[in-house]
Scaffold this active site. Structure first.
Site, PDB file in Angstrom:
ATOM      1  N   ARG A  14      38.624 -29.723 -30.071  1.00 44.23           N
ATOM      2  CA  ARG A  14      37.851 -29.796 -31.299  1.00 44.23           C
ATOM      3  C   ARG A  14      37.262 -31.205 -31.411  1.00 44.23           C
ATOM      4  O   ARG A  14      37.809 -32.163 -30.855  1.00 44.23           O
ATOM      5  CB  ARG A  14      38.736 -29.519 -32.514  1.00 44.23           C
ATOM      6  CG  ARG A  14      37.916 -29.451 -33.807  1.00 44.23           C
ATOM      7  CD  ARG A  14      38.764 -29.495 -35.058  1.00 44.23           C
ATOM      8  NE  ARG A  14      37.887 -29.568 -36.237  1.00 44.23           N
ATOM      9  CZ  ARG A  14      38.290 -29.842 -37.459  1.00 44.23           C
ATOM     10  NH1 ARG A  14      39.560 -30.072 -37.695  1.00 44.23           N
ATOM     11  NH2 ARG A  14      37.437 -29.884 -38.452  1.00 44.23           N
ATOM     12  N   HIS A  15      36.164 -31.341 -32.121  1.00 40.97           N
ATOM     13  CA  HIS A  15      35.546 -32.644 -32.330  1.00 40.97           C
ATOM     14  C   HIS A  15      36.444 -33.548 -33.184  1.00 40.97           C
ATOM     15  O   HIS A  15      37.451 -33.121 -33.748  1.00 40.97           O
ATOM     16  CB  HIS A  15      34.188 -32.481 -33.018  1.00 40.97           C
ATOM     17  CG  HIS A  15      34.279 -31.770 -34.337  1.00 40.97           C
ATOM     18  ND1 HIS A  15      34.719 -32.387 -35.485  1.00 40.97           N
ATOM     19  CD2 HIS A  15      34.008 -30.483 -34.684  1.00 40.97           C
ATOM     20  CE1 HIS A  15      34.711 -31.519 -36.483  1.00 40.97           C
ATOM     21  NE2 HIS A  15      34.285 -30.353 -36.027  1.00 40.97           N
ATOM     22  N   HIS A  64      34.255 -26.595 -31.765  1.00 36.09           N
ATOM     23  CA  HIS A  64      34.773 -26.600 -33.125  1.00 36.09           C
ATOM     24  C   HIS A  64      36.195 -26.033 -33.159  1.00 36.09           C
ATOM     25  O   HIS A  64      36.655 -25.445 -32.182  1.00 36.09           O
ATOM     26  CB  HIS A  64      33.857 -25.784 -34.019  1.00 36.09           C
ATOM     27  CG  HIS A  64      32.423 -26.223 -33.911  1.00 36.09           C
ATOM     28  ND1 HIS A  64      31.861 -27.185 -34.728  1.00 36.09           N
ATOM     29  CD2 HIS A  64      31.437 -25.856 -33.046  1.00 36.09           C
ATOM     30  CE1 HIS A  64      30.604 -27.385 -34.384  1.00 36.09           C
ATOM     31  NE2 HIS A  64      30.313 -26.585 -33.377  1.00 36.09           N
TER      32      HIS A  64
END
Length: 612
Positions: free
Chosen positions: A367-368, A544
């Site tokens: 995930r970012h 995401h």
């Protein structure tokens, strides 16, 4: 050995932070219980961040402390080919004239609007999810066209209608057990196409209706929506142009907001000004009508859950059964109150004896990092001068940001300084763990591109980044359409190492306008298969929180979760959570990454004036 004496005052049991419910977390943050419940209900229990953002935005809402209840409704809605047909029909018929059907999405009403207290929202969802026996799903719902001079629609044939009515009745019985009064639809079930239209358009509209192909493959799902009670007898307008108030009784308009306008107010206005209520803030005031455009009332509703209603295998590819000999996925995760979706925990231990074959392919999905908008809220007006120059107002804001249209940052946020550091630490950990990366993909969202760039920097790698629009998260979280992303040229000009020759599997223009959870998972599954087939070696993906599950669930033999489960999983994947999928003799399986997770606490803004 001496016997320990009994303690009269044992330490009270503490709930660990990761085990707190969203409501408990909001209460710990200092929000009153009734406000926290109202925020969770208004945002569909999609996470603490959305609920807290809602509370901040509605701080001046006059109904914030009232006991005014939301109104709920249960619809059966088509998906697939029929839904696409009806979407085109809505668009074409709207060009002729706005009619009553345009106020909602295509649907069959099963339970009319009913009121429920905010604290019962989750029970409403749970009751609905248990109402349909997944072993008795219908293959399809048969419809027949009805046309008259004042109404056109699609009526459900009797055999399907009785089944749907039974579902509605059983749900109403569950509501009654919760002390909620609701009425099931007992009249002829139908999907309204057109009503309230002038007679001179009858033939043209009839011709459009008769062109609809009812034999097309379609699936149906139950949807539980809710709306603000102030929407009764009101039209909804979407803000198309921003407006800054000049007088105390005027309402600020922000592009993308929805305004509740009393029915008939537009026609009664003599100067082009009307009074309305902002969906975004709950505040009322006067506004210029020409800055808005009428839209469907349902655009401003909250979707709480969807439940599969039919099992038309021609509409959605049947999911492959899990082989009985396949081991369950094995992974470790940390609970988080962050957004969005992810993988449920398992109690299975990691098998220490399991050896990694040097030839086994691995996919690392991350995930970012921490994003500016979730950390600072409405940061754009705070950080940009009137001449458009960016000013760093906080050390956790980026030192500099890429040059682009300022408003495009609204839906495509950059990373915070902490987010950049997080990503660099993960890259360094990958390098220390002797991980080999052969190809790297990223979602087109700026926060993901920046995260991958900092991971590769920490990893000391110059692998070019492949930007794949198909990695964007569930589009249900983008009600106003996909963001405006930076082009490869703009990103390269900003210093990012972009693989300009990469041809995306799913191009941005090919992304659907709307999709349900099953379609999102199907899109992600097909994408990851294409990525695997078209590459060699190990793959690094930054996308995401939803991507960790969506890209691996079916790949590892799992089933697509319900929309409600997706939204619950949303809260369990923190920033820079990483996951490994490894290919073995029995297919792909999940594993924890070969390096520790990264955990950080929240840090509130310090106001030095408190020491004066």
């Amino acid at each position: 050995m001496a016997t320990l004496p009994p303690r009269k005052n044992p330490t009270p049991t503490k709930i660990l932070k990761q085990h707190l419910t969203p409501l408990q977390t909001l209460l710990q943050l200092g929000f009153p219980k009734h406000r926290a419940e109202k925020a969770l209900a208004a945002t569909g229990h999609r996470g603490i961040q959305l609920a807290s953002d809602w509370l901040v935005a509605h701080v001046r809402d006059p109904t914030l402390d009232s006991d005014m209840q939301r109104e709920y409704v249960l619809y059966a809605c088509p998906t697939g080919a029929l839904a696409e047909q009806l979407k085109r029909f809505w668009s074409e018929s709207k060009e002729l004239i706005w009619n009553g059907a345009h106020n909602y999405m295509p649907h069959i009403t099963l339970v009319s609007f009913f009121k429920a207290a905010d604290e019962l929202t989750e029970e409403l969802v749970n009751a609905l999810e248990n109402i349909v026996n997944q072993d008795e799903l219908q293959n399809h719902i048969d419809l027949e066209t009805y046309v008259s001079p004042n109404f056109m629609g699609l009526f459900v044939k009797e055999i399907n209608a009785e089944w749907l009515k039974d579902i509605a009745l059983r749900y109403v019985n569950k509501l009654t057990a919760l002390g909620i009064s609701a009425e099931p639809q007992v009249k002829s079930l139908h999907l309204t196409l057109i009503y309230q239209f002038p007679s001179n358009l009858y033939q043209q509209l009839r011709s459009m209706v008769e062109k609809l192909t009812l034999t097309s493959s379609a699936n149906w799902e139950l949807r539980l929506y809710s709306r603000d009670s102030r929407l009764q007898n009101a039209h909804v307008h979407k803000v198309m142009h921003a407006f800054v108030p000049r007088e105390h009784d005027e309402l600020e308009l922000r592009v993308g907001d929805y305004i509740y306008i009393p029915e008939g107010a537009c026609s009664l206005s003599t100067d082009g000004w009307i009074e309305g209520i902002s969906w975004l803030t709950g505040i009322s005031g006067h506004l210029p009508l020409n800055h808005t455009k009428r839209t469907a009332e349902s655009d401003s509703w909250t979707l709480h859950t969807t439940v599969q209603l039919t099992d038309n295998k021609n509409s959605i590819i049947e999911k492959e059964e899990i082989p009985l000999t396949r081991k369950p996925p094995v992974l470790l995760t940390n609970d988080s109150t962050d957004t969005p979706d992810g993988i449920p925990r398992t109690n299975e231990p990691i098998e220490a004896s399991e050896a990694i074959s040097p030839s086994s392919r691995q996919i690392f999905i991350c995930r970012h990092g921490e994003r500016v908008d979730f950390t600072f809220g409405a940061w754009i007006p705070y950080c940009f001068e009137s001449n458009g120059s960016y000013v760093r107002r906080d050390l956790n804001m980026p030192k500099e940001i890429p040059s682009r249209n300022i408003q495009d940052f609204q839906n495509d946020s950059p990373l915070t300084t902490v987010g950049e550091v997080q990503a660099g630490l993960v890259g360094e950990a990958m390098k220390s763990s002797s991980i080999k990366i052969d190809v790297a993909f990223t979602s087109p969202s700026l926060r993901c591109i920046q995260t991958l760039a900092h991971i590769l920097k920490g990893f000391d790698s110059n692998i070019p980044m492949k930007i794949e629009p198909g990695l964007i998260e569930w589009l249900a979280w983008y009600p106003n359409g996909v963001p405006v992303w930076m082009t490869s040229e703009e990103l390269m000009k900003a210093g990012f190492n972009i693989d300009k020759s990469y041809d995306p599997v799913i191009k941005a223009k090919e992304l659907p306008l709307k999709e349900n959870a099953a379609q999102y998972y199907e899109r992600s599954y097909e994408l990851i298969k294409r990525i695997i087939e078209s590459t060699v070696g190990n793959i690094l993906i930054v996308a995401h929180a939803a991507s960790l599950a969506a890209c691996t669930r079916q790949l590892t033999g799992g089933r697509v979760p319900s929309a409600a489960e997706v939204t619950r999983l949303v809260q369990r994947v923190p920033y820079l959570a990483c996951l490994t999928a490894r290919e073995g003799l029995d297919g792909w399986q999940l594993h924890p990454p070969p390096f520790p997770p990264i955990t950080h606490t929240s840090n509130t803004r310090f106001d030095w004036k408190v020491l004066l």
